[in-house]
Structure formats: C-alpha cells, structure tokens
Design a protein around this motif. Structure first.
Motif, PDB file in Angstrom:
ATOM      1  N   LYS A 161      -7.424  68.924  19.551  1.00 31.81           N
ATOM      2  CA  LYS A 161      -8.597  68.490  20.300  1.00 31.81           C
ATOM      3  C   LYS A 161      -9.715  68.099  19.337  1.00 31.81           C
ATOM      4  O   LYS A 161     -10.123  68.894  18.484  1.00 31.81           O
ATOM      5  CB  LYS A 161      -9.068  69.621  21.219  1.00 31.81           C
ATOM      6  CG  LYS A 161      -7.998  70.094  22.180  1.00 31.81           C
ATOM      7  CD  LYS A 161      -8.434  71.327  22.951  1.00 31.81           C
ATOM      8  CE  LYS A 161      -7.324  71.840  23.856  1.00 31.81           C
ATOM      9  NZ  LYS A 161      -7.712  73.059  24.590  1.00 31.81           N
ATOM     10  N   THR A 162     -10.185  66.881  19.472  1.00 30.40           N
ATOM     11  CA  THR A 162     -11.237  66.404  18.577  1.00 30.40           C
ATOM     12  C   THR A 162     -12.598  66.985  18.927  1.00 30.40           C
ATOM     13  O   THR A 162     -13.524  66.932  18.117  1.00 30.40           O
ATOM     14  CB  THR A 162     -11.316  64.866  18.607  1.00 30.40           C
ATOM     15  OG1 THR A 162     -11.533  64.434  19.962  1.00 30.40           O
ATOM     16  CG2 THR A 162     -10.019  64.246  18.077  1.00 30.40           C
ATOM     17  N   ASN A 163     -12.713  67.536  20.126  1.00 29.14           N
ATOM     18  CA  ASN A 163     -13.986  68.135  20.560  1.00 29.14           C
ATOM     19  C   ASN A 163     -13.740  69.453  21.291  1.00 29.14           C
ATOM     20  O   ASN A 163     -14.065  69.593  22.475  1.00 29.14           O
ATOM     21  CB  ASN A 163     -14.763  67.173  21.457  1.00 29.14           C
ATOM     22  CG  ASN A 163     -13.935  66.690  22.643  1.00 29.14           C
ATOM     23  OD1 ASN A 163     -12.708  66.781  22.641  1.00 29.14           O
ATOM     24  ND2 ASN A 163     -14.598  66.194  23.684  1.00 29.14           N
ATOM     25  N   ASN A 213      -4.309  63.555  17.847  1.00 22.77           N
ATOM     26  CA  ASN A 213      -5.746  63.814  17.862  1.00 22.77           C
ATOM     27  C   ASN A 213      -6.381  63.098  19.050  1.00 22.77           C
ATOM     28  O   ASN A 213      -6.563  61.886  19.032  1.00 22.77           O
ATOM     29  CB  ASN A 213      -6.397  63.335  16.556  1.00 22.77           C
ATOM     30  CG  ASN A 213      -5.925  64.118  15.354  1.00 22.77           C
ATOM     31  OD1 ASN A 213      -5.478  65.254  15.476  1.00 22.77           O
ATOM     32  ND2 ASN A 213      -6.007  63.523  14.182  1.00 22.77           N
ATOM     33  N   LEU A 214      -6.701  63.869  20.070  1.00 18.53           N
ATOM     34  CA  LEU A 214      -7.269  63.308  21.298  1.00 18.53           C
ATOM     35  C   LEU A 214      -8.374  64.234  21.810  1.00 18.53           C
ATOM     36  O   LEU A 214      -8.282  65.456  21.653  1.00 18.53           O
ATOM     37  CB  LEU A 214      -6.182  63.165  22.376  1.00 18.53           C
ATOM     38  CG  LEU A 214      -5.008  62.220  22.061  1.00 18.53           C
ATOM     39  CD1 LEU A 214      -3.889  62.416  23.083  1.00 18.53           C
ATOM     40  CD2 LEU A 214      -5.457  60.777  22.030  1.00 18.53           C
ATOM     41  N   PRO A 215      -9.400  63.683  22.444  1.00 17.89           N
ATOM     42  CA  PRO A 215     -10.493  64.524  22.946  1.00 17.89           C
ATOM     43  C   PRO A 215     -10.104  65.266  24.216  1.00 17.89           C
ATOM     44  O   PRO A 215      -9.184  64.847  24.936  1.00 17.89           O
ATOM     45  CB  PRO A 215     -11.608  63.513  23.224  1.00 17.89           C
ATOM     46  CG  PRO A 215     -10.873  62.249  23.557  1.00 17.89           C
ATOM     47  CD  PRO A 215      -9.652  62.242  22.680  1.00 17.89           C
ATOM     48  N   ILE A 216     -10.793  66.365  24.493  1.00 16.85           N
ATOM     49  CA  ILE A 216     -10.599  67.037  25.770  1.00 16.85           C
ATOM     50  C   ILE A 216     -11.280  66.217  26.865  1.00 16.85           C
ATOM     51  O   ILE A 216     -12.041  65.283  26.579  1.00 16.85           O
ATOM     52  CB  ILE A 216     -11.167  68.479  25.750  1.00 16.85           C
ATOM     53  CG1 ILE A 216     -12.691  68.466  25.528  1.00 16.85           C
ATOM     54  CG2 ILE A 216     -10.470  69.316  24.705  1.00 16.85           C
ATOM     55  CD1 ILE A 216     -13.339  69.823  25.680  1.00 16.85           C
ATOM     56  N   CYS A 217     -10.992  66.552  28.090  1.00 15.13           N
ATOM     57  CA  CYS A 217     -11.574  65.825  29.211  1.00 15.13           C
ATOM     58  C   CYS A 217     -13.057  66.172  29.348  1.00 15.13           C
ATOM     59  O   CYS A 217     -13.417  67.351  29.501  1.00 15.13           O
ATOM     60  CB  CYS A 217     -10.828  66.219  30.479  1.00 15.13           C
ATOM     61  SG  CYS A 217     -11.233  65.219  31.886  1.00 15.13           S
ATOM     62  N   SER A 218     -13.908  65.165  29.251  1.00 17.37           N
ATOM     63  CA  SER A 218     -15.358  65.404  29.321  1.00 17.37           C
ATOM     64  C   SER A 218     -16.061  64.136  29.805  1.00 17.37           C
ATOM     65  O   SER A 218     -15.430  63.106  30.034  1.00 17.37           O
ATOM     66  CB  SER A 218     -15.897  65.821  27.951  1.00 17.37           C
ATOM     67  OG  SER A 218     -15.678  64.790  26.999  1.00 17.37           O
ATOM     68  N   PRO A 236      -6.982  65.206  29.816  1.00  7.14           N
ATOM     69  CA  PRO A 236      -7.477  63.833  29.624  1.00  7.14           C
ATOM     70  C   PRO A 236      -6.381  62.803  29.911  1.00  7.14           C
ATOM     71  O   PRO A 236      -5.203  63.052  29.646  1.00  7.14           O
ATOM     72  CB  PRO A 236      -7.876  63.811  28.145  1.00  7.14           C
ATOM     73  CG  PRO A 236      -7.002  64.836  27.501  1.00  7.14           C
ATOM     74  CD  PRO A 236      -6.833  65.926  28.524  1.00  7.14           C
TER      75      PRO A 236
END
Length: 400
Positions: A161-163, A213-218, A236
């Motif tokens: 998770k990138t964030n 490498n992918l962001p969480i859902c936000s 996500p």
C-alpha cells in the motif's frame, strides 16, 4: 431374437435383447446429461451480472458445478479487534468492528474457511483459478486450507500500500501490505488463463512482478454512507483491475462470494467480464447496485488487449506459401541482409547446403542453437525489408 448389424469399423456385430436394452439406457443417459447441461446453463445465465443476497456457502452450493472461470474472494479477516483505536488527536479510527468479522475462536474461523473454499472448488471450472486476499490475521490459515483442499498455489502477490494507515499506538511496524494467494484448482489442472503479454504491456514491456504498489481506497473512490465509510474494507478498483486483467478474458464469469460494495462487479463490467456477486448485507447490496449501474460498458475495440502468443492459433509457414502470400523461389533475408535463403514449394527453405524449416535454417545460418524464423526472416517489399511474421498475423486475424 438376436440380429446382426454391420459396423464400418468392426464388421458384423451381433445384437441381442440385453445389448439393445443397454444401448437404450446409454442413449437415455446421454439425453439426460444434455438436459442437465442445458438446465445448468440456463441457471447460470439467470445469475449473471446480478447480486444474490444470502449466505455465500449456501448460494455457491446452489450454483451449477464447474461453471465459473475465476473466483475473487475477500473473506472476513477475523481481526480480533477488541479496543477502540484512536489517533494522536484522540479522534476515533474507523476500523473493522462489524459482526461479520467476528468469530468465537480460530477453530470456528477455520471451519468457516474450509466450508466456503470447498463450495468454491465445486463451482470452479477445472481450468479456473481463485484469488483470496487477506492480512496477517488470516492469510496463513487460508493458505493452509487451500493447500489441504488440494488447490495448487501459482503465486502469492504482495499488495504494498502506497498510503497505508499509520500504526497509531506505536507498538509494532506499520502494516503496509496485504497478501493475495492465486491458485489453480489442482496441480494437474492446466489451461488456466494468464495474460502474460497484457501484463507486460501494462508494465512498460517489463515482466509484471508479484509485488504490486497500489494505493488503498480513499478520496472520491471511497464510498460513503452518510459521513461514514459504506464498507470498512473496500478494495481499490486498481487492485481488481490488475487481478481481472491478468487472469480472465472478456466474457468470462467471475464469482465474488463476499461481494461487499461491489468492487469486483464494477471492474468486471468495465472490462467486459460477467460477474456473480453474493452478499448477506442488504445495505452493501444497495450501494453496490447503485455503483455498478453508473458504469458504462466498453465497445469491442476498447476491450481489446495484448493476447498471449502461446494462446494464438498456430500458423505453419506452409500456409503462407500455399495461399500465395509468399511464392516458392522468393528470397528471404535476415536483418541487414547478412543472410539469405530461398523458399521451396513445401514451405521449407534452402541456404547453401542447409535445408529445413524457417526456424532450422535461421538457426543454421547464424550458427545458433535455436531461432524464431518468423521474426528472423524478412521479405523485400518496395525496397524495404518486412518481417514475414506480418503474413502470419494477417492469417490469424482472419481466424477470429
């Protein structure tokens, strides 16, 4: 009274009453199987692109056997959260406290895991695959169950998770990843889909690795119910996009037994795949239906992707010759015209004393152990050298 019939393969065949009864029963069984197959297809068709409210195990057991191509499962993690989490400013962390994530013991969770994985295995085609995502709370237990049920693990994928959410208590490392297990139905069940070349194309012509490498859902993607998250563990769309692009084809059936707010269905619709969603909670179903209804379907051109070379139809060089696309006697050249060979009537090449297929002669003139003749050999067109693979692609296009 017995009678004799003539078989084109076996000659005279003697039939008696028992043989006739046996043949009649066999024909009846065949008709029954055809009828059952038609009923299964009709039942499956009635469930496509719909969300079924109910218990995931019961619903899966009611679906036709070996009917889905891929399963994506985001089961309860059994996080065992007891206390309320707070940020440094004392604001409450919106964690997972839902009833569906609570189990009385590890044994109870294991029993639930085995039951839904057994139901999933029944509906999965022999050539199908399953994805299961989890965290350190449950993924090792799920992995054990998968292997004990004789699924064959193809990859474990790390979603980095990138964030990620910080560890507010400061008592352990920040939990910055989740694990996806991708498995085939069993070790001897081949033929599963892996769109290697499409994944490579998405990754700027480099092999796609198993760490994502992918962001969480936000932000705008995070679905809300009032001022709260509609679902505590919404995934996500970028994650599901990669999962479905890698392991399905347009028109495939994707089953999600823990549908939640419909990320799997939303991405499936975008990519031209069919989905079946199973969900107990009516509030989640309402959000998912509204979400999916807003998505527009792509046309066939936009749904195109880089297909695996291994899955492309085989085209012999002789087909190119017999169709007159390249005629016998034509000279083919290697890149830079360093090597040359002439085409013979049967689609073989000759270069000096060397004779053989486009691959064999290509390897011979280079002194190499192997050669892809389709990319090595070129034909001269208007003063330019063009790879003979152009003709193979033309024939393949006509096959579709």
């Amino acid at each position: 009274m017995p009678f004799r019939a003539i078989s084109p393969l076996l000659g005279p065949v003697k039939w008696d009453g028992k043989s006739m009864v046996k043949a009649s029963k066999s024909a009846s069984k065949s008709r029954k199987n055809e009828s059952n197959s038609a009923k299964s297809k009709s039942l499956l068709s009635s469930k496509l692109n719909k969300i079924i409210q109910g218990d995931s195990i019961e619903v899966m057991n009611a679906l036709p056997e070996k009917s889905v191509d891929v399963i994506f499962a985001d089961p309860p993690y059994n996080m065992q959260l007891k206390d309320t989490l707070a940020r440094p400013d004392n604001s409450k962390v919106d964690g997972v406290h839902d009833a569906w994530d609570k189990f009385s013991s590890f044994s109870a969770y294991d029993e639930f895991t085995y039951r839904w994985l057994e139901a999933a295995r029944r509906v999965l085609k022999d050539s199908g695959t399953i994805w299961v995502i989890g965290s350190y709370h449950n993924i090792f237990r799920v992995g054990t169950a998968l292997q004990n049920l004789e699924y064959w693990v193809l990859n474990d994928v790390i979603w980095r998770k990138t964030n990620p959410m910080p560890n507010f208590r400061g008592t352990r490392f920040t939990n910055a990843h989740e694990t996806l297990i991708w498995a085939a139905k069993s070790a001897d069940k081949g033929g599963y889909t892996f769109n290697y070349d499409a994944m490579k194309a998405m990754n700027e012509d480099k092999q796609m690795r198993s760490d994502w490498n992918l962001p969480i859902c936000s932000g705008h993607e995070r679905l809300k119910s009032g001022d709260k998250k509609a679902h505590a563990t919404q995934k996500p769309e970028s994650l599901l996009y990669r999962v479905l692009m890698s392991s399905t084809k347009p028109g495939d059936v994707v089953l999600d037994p823990f549908f939640g707010t419909g990320t799997t269905g939303a991405v499936a619709k975008k990519l031209g795949r069919n989905y079946i969603g199973i969900e107990r909670e009516k509030d989640y179903i309402k959000v998912a239906r509204e979400r999916i209804a807003k998505i527009s379907e792509l046309d066939s051109e936009a749904l195109g992707y880089t297909e695996s070379k291994r899955s492309a139809p085989r085209v012999p060089f002789g087909t190119i010759v017999e169709r007159g696309m390249i005629t016998p006697g034509t000279t083919l050249y290697g890149a830079g015209r360093r090597h040359a060979a002439r085409v013979r009537t049967d689609g073989t090449l000759i270069a000096g004393s060397g004779k053989g297929s486009i691959h064999q002669v290509g390897a011979s003139v280079q002194g190499a152990p192997a050669c892809n003749g389709w990319t090595f050999w070129h034909i001269e067109t208007k003063g330019q050298l063009v790879p003979i693979d152009m003709f193979r692609q033309q024939v393949r296009a006509e096959m579709h």
